[in-house]
Design a protein around this motif. Structure first.
Motif, short mmCIF file in Angstrom:
data_model
loop_
_atom_site.label_atom_id
_atom_site.label_comp_id
_atom_site.label_asym_id
_atom_site.label_seq_id
_atom_site.Cartn_x
_atom_site.Cartn_y
_atom_site.Cartn_z
N ALA A 1 -15.77 17.17 -15.95
CA ALA A 1 -14.74 16.17 -16.26
C ALA A 1 -14.08 15.69 -14.96
O ALA A 1 -14.08 16.42 -13.96
N PRO A 2 -13.53 14.49 -14.95
CA PRO A 2 -12.83 14.02 -13.76
C PRO A 2 -11.70 14.97 -13.39
O PRO A 2 -10.94 15.41 -14.25
N SER B 1 -19.64 12.68 -2.43
CA SER B 1 -18.68 12.15 -1.45
C SER B 1 -17.70 13.26 -1.07
O SER B 1 -17.36 13.43 0.10
N THR B 2 -17.28 14.01 -2.05
CA THR B 2 -16.25 15.02 -1.81
C THR B 2 -16.85 16.32 -1.28
O THR B 2 -16.22 17.03 -0.50
N PRO C 1 -6.94 11.71 -12.28
CA PRO C 1 -8.26 12.23 -11.90
C PRO C 1 -9.37 11.27 -12.34
O PRO C 1 -9.35 10.77 -13.46
N ALA C 2 -10.30 11.00 -11.43
CA ALA C 2 -11.36 10.04 -11.72
C ALA C 2 -12.73 10.57 -11.30
O ALA C 2 -13.75 10.10 -11.79
N LEU C 3 -12.76 11.51 -10.38
CA LEU C 3 -14.02 11.98 -9.81
C LEU C 3 -14.22 13.44 -10.18
O LEU C 3 -13.27 14.23 -10.16
N THR C 4 -15.48 13.82 -10.43
CA THR C 4 -15.72 15.23 -10.74
C THR C 4 -15.92 16.02 -9.46
O THR C 4 -16.21 15.46 -8.40
N VAL C 5 -15.82 17.32 -9.58
CA VAL C 5 -16.02 18.20 -8.42
C VAL C 5 -17.47 18.17 -7.93
O VAL C 5 -17.75 18.61 -6.82
N LEU D 1 -10.55 14.94 -9.64
CA LEU D 1 -10.02 14.55 -8.33
C LEU D 1 -9.66 13.06 -8.37
O LEU D 1 -10.38 12.26 -8.96
#
Lengths: 294, 294
Positions: A32-33, B41-42, B33-37, A35
């Motif tokens: 799930a999102p 990129s992260t 939160p928009a990006l997953t772990v 970050l």
């Protein structure tokens, strides 16, 4: 790598900004999102990480990885990791791993731009099946890392001794190796010394002496390499840290790329020229690396 | 930078994997939160980006930025950006910016590890107030980038001509400059040539000739530098691309760091030695850079 488990370390109200979190952590849904787009890890690769091998729920060499995380954080002017908090987070992640081989990744990011705190999280996933690489080895190509062997100690802002999230070059080197028909790369200095793999340390054998390039500002000190050197000494071999010319790799009696999850992988060719390898001996190294280690 | 606006570009069902998205985009909450772990990129700074200046809702030089995004993507073996989709996304972000100066950032990430598609998003925020830097200038220190000037063309896997998300070194260089009592850094090659700033291009003046280091594999070709050279030629000055020894920077009649958002900032000192600067002339350059440009 499909991350099956994730937790985010939360700051405590009392946290001293010179240290990262003494707070609690929250287990989240890894798919799930989690970050925001403002995360500096994602905008600038601005943070540090560690990958820890896990075997049957036992996280290997946690202390050595946390020591390196602390070292990387210092080189990047990040807050000092709160080790007890990270240790607990690793224990929770390891418990979620189940039987077999797995990987736990620790990430300490500078956080959200101009934000008050870093962001810290831990993720875990089953490891890829590395049996073939361990048993049949990898062909490597040597790739110029661009620097002279003495550059990193003169230029600490190049962060060459830190395990940062800015790994685009490491990934590009592996793609370049594959384009050249090999499996992996070995970085060499522009003045012709062996450095390390993009995601591994290099160990080579010369008779009964095992040699790795002297770790320094330009070479990450490998936790697996350190552990293997201890084991090799227990077995009566000699170990040495040296400046290793590229020719010494080509002429080695054997060589390995070693890392926390893939473990010891024999190098079977360097730039297209075959290198001897010894499957039973490599098997014995990996049996050691797969045993519980602290 | 507090991002006030964000959109994520979504893949279309018909997308060809060699290209990024021809699909639609979704405006999201920039602080949620928009990006997953699992985002690469992260985890690895594995992606490319552009920062576009916006003045009163007009995004500056979008075509040049998209051209460089495409170039960076190619160097990183990322899918070819779908330019019409990006142009539309920039237009929507620019419309959300309101009056004054703002910044739009385009990010094309390799996506989720082993995932089917890259991840692409656009964010926008009001720009920091750069008045003081533009009017009073910045003190710079020269920092060794570690490479010889010819290294990048021999070693494309170092990605030195790509604007990647792996910017930890750039950020570390700015921190090092501040530690030395300066405001910003100028990277120089290990063989003594001026390269670029961590987030800017370098232009220096020698009489009526304006010079910038020859863009190549090791130096990002600055969109603002290109636009300023056009303007300087319109004003009757000569412009030149040269290999610029560090001494030429120290002896210049004037020098600037130029970039898309901070625009033209005069260099008032190099390694502690003052450099002449001309506020009215710099003001005229920034007046030009603040006018609508396509």
């Amino acid at each position: 790598m499909t991350w099956r488990f994730a937790l985010v370390i939360e700051p405590a109200a009392s946290d001293d900004p010179r240290h990262d979190f003494a707070g609690t952590f929250t287990v989240i849904d890894a798919s799930a999102p989690a970050l925001t787009v403002g995360e500096l890890s994602t905008q600038r690769g601005d943070g540090v990480f560690e990958s820890i091998g896990v075997v049957d729920g036992h996280a290997q060499e946690v202390a050595a990885h946390l020591e390196r995380l602390t070292h990387s954080a210092a080189l990047c002017d990040l807050p000092v990791p709160h080790l007890e908090q990270w240790r607990q987070a690793v224990a929770v992640a390891a418990a979620a791993c189940g039987p077999g081989e797995a990987v736990i990744k620790l990430i300490l990011s500078r956080g959200i731009e101009h934000g008050p705190t870093p962001t810290a999280w831990v993720i875990a996933a089953p490891a890829a099946d590395n049996t073939s690489a361990r048993e049949r080895g990898v062909r490597v190509v040597t790739l110029d890392r661009g620097y002279g062997i003495d550059t990193p100690s003169r230029a600490p802002w190049l962060l060459l001794g830190a395990k940062t999230l800015s790994y685009a070059v490491n990934m590009a080197a592996i793609r370049e190796a594959k384009r050249r028909g090999a499996d992996d790369a070995v970085f060499v200095s522009s003045d012709g010394f062996v450095l390390e793999g993009p995601t591994s340390s290099v160990i080579l054998r010369r008779g009964d002496v095992f040699v790795t390039p002297t770790p320094g500002a330009g070479i990450l000190h490998g936790t697996t390499q350190l552990s293997l050197f201890d084991e090799l000494e227990r077995r009566g071999f000699q170990t040495a840290y040296e400046d290793v010319p590229v020719a010494a790799l080509r002429e080695a009696d054997a060589a390995w790329l070693v890392s926390s999850v893939r473990l010891a992988v024999p190098v079977v060719a360097v730039d297209g020229e075959p290198l001897p390898f010894d499957p039973p001996f490599t098997g014995s190294l990996n049996a050691y690396l797969l045993s519980p280690r602290d």
